[in-house]
Design an enzyme around this catalytic site. Structure first.
Site, PDB file in Angstrom:
ATOM      1  N   LYS A 245     -47.258 -60.428 -57.816  1.00  0.00           N
ATOM      2  CA  LYS A 245     -48.114 -59.945 -59.037  1.00  0.00           C
ATOM      3  C   LYS A 245     -46.983 -59.593 -60.177  1.00  0.00           C
ATOM      4  O   LYS A 245     -46.714 -58.332 -60.237  1.00  0.00           O
ATOM      5  CB  LYS A 245     -49.296 -59.240 -58.910  1.00  0.00           C
ATOM      6  CG  LYS A 245     -49.841 -58.774 -59.953  1.00  0.00           C
ATOM      7  CD  LYS A 245     -51.049 -57.717 -59.923  1.00  0.00           C
ATOM      8  CE  LYS A 245     -51.729 -57.481 -61.093  1.00  0.00           C
ATOM      9  NZ  LYS A 245     -52.880 -56.301 -60.952  1.00  0.00           N
ATOM     10  N   LYS A 257     -59.408 -51.340 -70.548  1.00  0.00           N
ATOM     11  CA  LYS A 257     -58.999 -49.942 -69.649  1.00  0.00           C
ATOM     12  C   LYS A 257     -59.205 -49.010 -70.694  1.00  0.00           C
ATOM     13  O   LYS A 257     -59.083 -49.162 -71.773  1.00  0.00           O
ATOM     14  CB  LYS A 257     -57.900 -50.143 -69.222  1.00  0.00           C
ATOM     15  CG  LYS A 257     -57.366 -51.093 -68.071  1.00  0.00           C
ATOM     16  CD  LYS A 257     -55.979 -50.964 -67.360  1.00  0.00           C
ATOM     17  CE  LYS A 257     -55.878 -51.708 -66.258  1.00  0.00           C
ATOM     18  NZ  LYS A 257     -56.420 -51.667 -64.926  1.00  0.00           N
ATOM     19  N   ASP A 268     -47.741 -53.095 -63.716  1.00  0.00           N
ATOM     20  CA  ASP A 268     -48.302 -54.027 -63.014  1.00  0.00           C
ATOM     21  C   ASP A 268     -47.622 -55.277 -62.745  1.00  0.00           C
ATOM     22  O   ASP A 268     -47.922 -56.086 -62.035  1.00  0.00           O
ATOM     23  CB  ASP A 268     -49.558 -54.374 -63.912  1.00  0.00           C
ATOM     24  CG  ASP A 268     -50.857 -54.548 -62.998  1.00  0.00           C
ATOM     25  OD1 ASP A 268     -50.670 -54.237 -61.751  1.00  0.00           O
ATOM     26  OD2 ASP A 268     -51.763 -55.429 -63.426  1.00  0.00           O
ATOM     27  N   ASP A 327     -60.549 -57.233 -65.980  1.00  0.00           N
ATOM     28  CA  ASP A 327     -59.493 -56.517 -65.338  1.00  0.00           C
ATOM     29  C   ASP A 327     -59.172 -56.805 -64.054  1.00  0.00           C
ATOM     30  O   ASP A 327     -57.985 -56.171 -63.422  1.00  0.00           O
ATOM     31  CB  ASP A 327     -59.910 -55.039 -65.633  1.00  0.00           C
ATOM     32  CG  ASP A 327     -58.750 -54.008 -65.622  1.00  0.00           C
ATOM     33  OD1 ASP A 327     -57.639 -54.497 -65.648  1.00  0.00           O
ATOM     34  OD2 ASP A 327     -58.988 -52.743 -65.490  1.00  0.00           O
ATOM     35  N   GLU A 329     -57.729 -59.084 -62.834  1.00  0.00           N
ATOM     36  CA  GLU A 329     -56.729 -60.352 -63.466  1.00  0.00           C
ATOM     37  C   GLU A 329     -55.679 -60.674 -62.313  1.00  0.00           C
ATOM     38  O   GLU A 329     -55.384 -61.903 -62.252  1.00  0.00           O
ATOM     39  CB  GLU A 329     -56.265 -59.971 -64.855  1.00  0.00           C
ATOM     40  CG  GLU A 329     -55.001 -59.256 -64.592  1.00  0.00           C
ATOM     41  CD  GLU A 329     -54.940 -57.936 -64.116  1.00  0.00           C
ATOM     42  OE1 GLU A 329     -56.100 -57.121 -64.167  1.00  0.00           O
ATOM     43  OE2 GLU A 329     -53.888 -57.498 -63.560  1.00  0.00           O
ATOM     44  N   ARG A 331     -55.818 -60.831 -59.061  1.00  0.00           N
ATOM     45  CA  ARG A 331     -56.105 -61.893 -58.041  1.00  0.00           C
ATOM     46  C   ARG A 331     -56.344 -63.212 -58.739  1.00  0.00           C
ATOM     47  O   ARG A 331     -55.977 -64.343 -57.997  1.00  0.00           O
ATOM     48  CB  ARG A 331     -57.407 -61.528 -57.547  1.00  0.00           C
ATOM     49  CG  ARG A 331     -58.542 -61.093 -58.473  1.00  0.00           C
ATOM     50  CD  ARG A 331     -59.856 -60.390 -57.952  1.00  0.00           C
ATOM     51  NE  ARG A 331     -59.437 -59.132 -58.014  1.00  0.00           N
ATOM     52  CZ  ARG A 331     -60.443 -58.035 -57.544  1.00  0.00           C
ATOM     53  NH1 ARG A 331     -61.382 -58.391 -56.821  1.00  0.00           N
ATOM     54  NH2 ARG A 331     -60.100 -56.852 -57.627  1.00  0.00           N
TER      55      ARG A 331
HETATM   56  N1  BES Z   1     -53.444 -53.512 -62.130  1.00  0.00           N
HETATM   57  C1  BES Z   1     -55.020 -53.114 -61.683  1.00  0.00           C
HETATM   58  C2  BES Z   1     -54.845 -52.032 -60.652  1.00  0.00           C
HETATM   59  C3  BES Z   1     -54.179 -50.720 -60.434  1.00  0.00           C
HETATM   60  C4  BES Z   1     -54.966 -49.690 -60.793  1.00  0.00           C
HETATM   61  C5  BES Z   1     -52.827 -50.843 -60.188  1.00  0.00           C
HETATM   62  C6  BES Z   1     -54.281 -48.410 -60.743  1.00  0.00           C
HETATM   63  C7  BES Z   1     -52.145 -49.425 -60.137  1.00  0.00           C
HETATM   64  C8  BES Z   1     -52.852 -48.394 -60.466  1.00  0.00           C
HETATM   65  C9  BES Z   1     -55.752 -54.208 -61.597  1.00  0.00           C
HETATM   66  O1  BES Z   1     -55.478 -55.211 -62.376  1.00  0.00           O
HETATM   67  C10 BES Z   1     -57.095 -53.650 -61.681  1.00  0.00           C
HETATM   68  O2  BES Z   1     -57.456 -53.277 -63.061  1.00  0.00           O
HETATM   69  N2  BES Z   1     -58.068 -53.776 -60.835  1.00  0.00           N
HETATM   70  C11 BES Z   1     -59.257 -53.184 -60.928  1.00  0.00           C
HETATM   71  C12 BES Z   1     -60.428 -54.226 -60.309  1.00  0.00           C
HETATM   72  C13 BES Z   1     -61.713 -53.931 -60.465  1.00  0.00           C
HETATM   73  C14 BES Z   1     -62.122 -54.429 -62.089  1.00  0.00           C
HETATM   74  C15 BES Z   1     -62.696 -54.673 -59.710  1.00  0.00           C
HETATM   75  C16 BES Z   1     -59.499 -51.933 -60.592  1.00  0.00           C
HETATM   76  O3  BES Z   1     -58.712 -51.402 -59.600  1.00  0.00           O
HETATM   77  O4  BES Z   1     -60.150 -51.057 -61.257  1.00  0.00           O
HETATM   78 ZN    ZN Z   2     -53.645 -55.614 -62.772  1.00  0.00          ZN
HETATM   79 ZN    ZN Z   3     -56.586 -55.336 -64.085  1.00  0.00          ZN
END
Ligand code: BES
Ligand code: ZN
Ligand code: ZN
Length: 482
Positions: A245, A257, A268, A327, A329, A331
């Site tokens: 990723k 966010k 990321d 968010d 994204e 996946r």
């Molecule tokens: N890049 C984030 C995940 C992340 C969070 C990585 C904290 C490192 C530290 C990912 O894209 C994300 O935002 N995921 C969301 C998913 C949710 C919307 C289902 C999350 O983890 O809140």
């Molecule tokens: Zn992300």
């Molecule tokens: Zn995200």
């Protein structure tokens, strides 16, 4: 940093002495009374500096390479602050003559602990530590063969260089490291390391019908890239696909966010950056295994052109995806790159590395990666590599009940689960929908959201990007060549 095997005493050199299992009576320890007086116990990573004799004592709880790696890193970090010294001196530490694991740990630890990211400091301090001298005087009085020591030094250097390069890429701010830059770094690495390199630009990505990846990329002023690096030696027994990723920034998109969660989201791109580091390492190590590294390099932004919650995307696989949260994204990007990778290469194993979910950090803490998959073989390989490399990981188990939570009323699948629990696993299960039936047992997903970015230095990791995944996967690939 240069490493030399050398017996002589050297000017302005700091000797690092490891105290193992609190054995303060070992002949290596010259100032027994002083250490006692100062209350030094020899706990793991505890240090004591003796300026009169230019010695730095460090505690280690066992002969385990991971304990040595951590202690050596702590020593290097401390030695950096003592500008008088321009080199370190260490003896060899082996438990059994044939076991060089602790030496590997020490050298990796010194090189990883000495890292700092200074590109953006206007008055950048010069690196004072320039050399490491290793003497063949052994802690257990084993005779360590010079050839063997040289081999370990060489491998540890290659590995640490790859990890530190990965850290540099990730630490680079998002406005200086966007998808095109990541692709340029990949091209440059390919040139230097004799790797094949293919870059898909926006036009080609459109031709490949990567509708999910393109939707994520749309609001950014930086066009996306799909990177493919290949290491293809002759007469190999195994072929491996790696997918990373590479979100050069994740603002969350329209599901924006909160500010506190947005900082550090330059990291990321950790999975994708690790792929570049891994490819560099395996080519320099000349590993007899075919490896294809793919990176989805994209920036997730807001704007009039942004993709929206409620949109339905048509992925490269043909499966339709209802977006409920922009968010989630990573996946979406991985879905298309995984599909592309499987169409391009027929492999024995598929691994993806991604900072995919905050939920994985909640589940396992900041030090451990989550491993998910159906096949026992790749999971077993990862567990073994985890122990060997010192990168901690734990399995998060799939189950069919969680899988059902991704159902969509209007499309084939939703990009988020309908429950707020088990988010790391449902993200992994989402990806599994883009793994071809015949590959289901060959694939593992590794969520590195916890260890990828370090807020407070720990073990061999200073502040900032850790390079998580590089040592783990290189160790796994090495194991596959045995
Ligand atoms: N890049 C984030 C995940 C992340 C969070 C990585 C904290 C490192 C530290 C990912 O894209 C994300 O935002 N995921 C969301 C998913 C949710 C919307 C289902 C999350 O983890 O809140
Ligand atoms: Zn992300
Ligand atoms: Zn995200």
């Amino acid at each position: 940093m240069e490493i030399k095997i050398n017996e002589r005493k050297i000017k302005n050199s700091l000797e690092v002495i490891f105290i193992i299992k609190k054995n303060l009576q070992h002949p290596f320890i010259k100032e027994k009374a002083l250490l006692k007086k100062m209350g030094f116990k020899g706990e793991q990573d505890e240090i004591f500096f003796d300026p009169h004799n230019d010695r730095l004592y460090v505690g280690v709880t066992s002969f385990e390479h991971s304990d040595f790696r951590s202690a050596a890193a702590v020593a290097a970090r401390d030695a950096r602050t003592k500008e008088h010294y321009n080199s370190l001196r260490i003896a060899t530490y082996t438990q059994k003559k044939s076991d060089m694991g602790s030496m590997q740990g020490i050298i990796e630890g010194l090189l990883l602990g000495n890292y700092s990211f200074t590109t953006y400091k206007s008055k950048s301090k010069k690196d004072t530590l320039k050399k490491i001298y290793i003497s063949q005087k052994d802690y257990s009085k084993n005779i360590v063969a010079k050839k063997e020591l040289e081999r370990v030094i060489n491998e540890a250097m290659i590995l640490a260089e790859a990890v530190n390069k990965t850290r540099d890429i990730i630490n680079t701010p998002p406005d200086d490291c966007y998808p095109k830059i990541l692709a340029d770094i990949a091209k440059d690495t390919a040139k230097k390391c004799n790797l094949e390199c293919t870059i898909l630009e926006q036009k080609e990505i459109k031709k490949e019908n990567m509708g999910a990846l393109l939707a994520v990329a749309r609001a950014s002023r930086h066009e996306p890239r799909v990177i493919h690096l290949a290491h293809t030696p002759k007469n190999v027994k195994k072929k491996v696909i790696l997918v990373g990723k590479g979100l050069t920034y994740d603002s969350g998109g329209l599901s924006l966010k909160p500010s506190d969660f947005m900082t550090t989201m330059k990291s990321d791109k950790s999975g994708g950056s690790a792929i570049i580091g891994i490819m560099q390492a395996i080519s320099k190590l000349n590993l007899p295994i075919e490896v294809h590294g793919f990176v989805g390099a994209v920036e997730n932004m807001i704007g009039g052109d942004a993709y929206k919650p409620d949109d339905v995307l048509i992925s490269k696989s043909g499966k339709t995806i209802e977006v409920k949260n922009t968010d989630a994204e990573g996946r979406l990007v991985l879905a298309d790159v995984l599909t592309y990778a499987q169409q391009e290469v027929k492999a024995d194993y598929i691994f993806d590395l991604a900072t995919l979910t905050g939920a994985c950090v909640v589940a396992l803490g900041e030090y451990t990666s989550g491993i998910m998959g159906f096949g026992e073989r790749p999971k077993k390989l990862l567990k073994k590599a985890s122990l060997k490399s010192g990168e901690m990981s734990a399995e998060l188990p799939f189950n069919r009940h969680l899988a059902k939570l991704l159902k969509s009323e209007i499309a084939d699948i939703c990009n988020i689960s309908s429950s707020r629990y088990g988010g790391a696993i449902t993200a992994g299960l989402f990806l599994s929908n883009f793994i071809e039936e015949k590959n289901k047992n060959k694939w593992c997903h590794i969520d590195i959201a916890g260890p990828a970015f370090v807020q407070h230095a720990w073990g061999e990791n200073p502040y900032g990007a850790s390079g998580a995944g590089v040592r783990l996967i290189v160790s796994l690939l090495k194991d596959l060549t045995r």
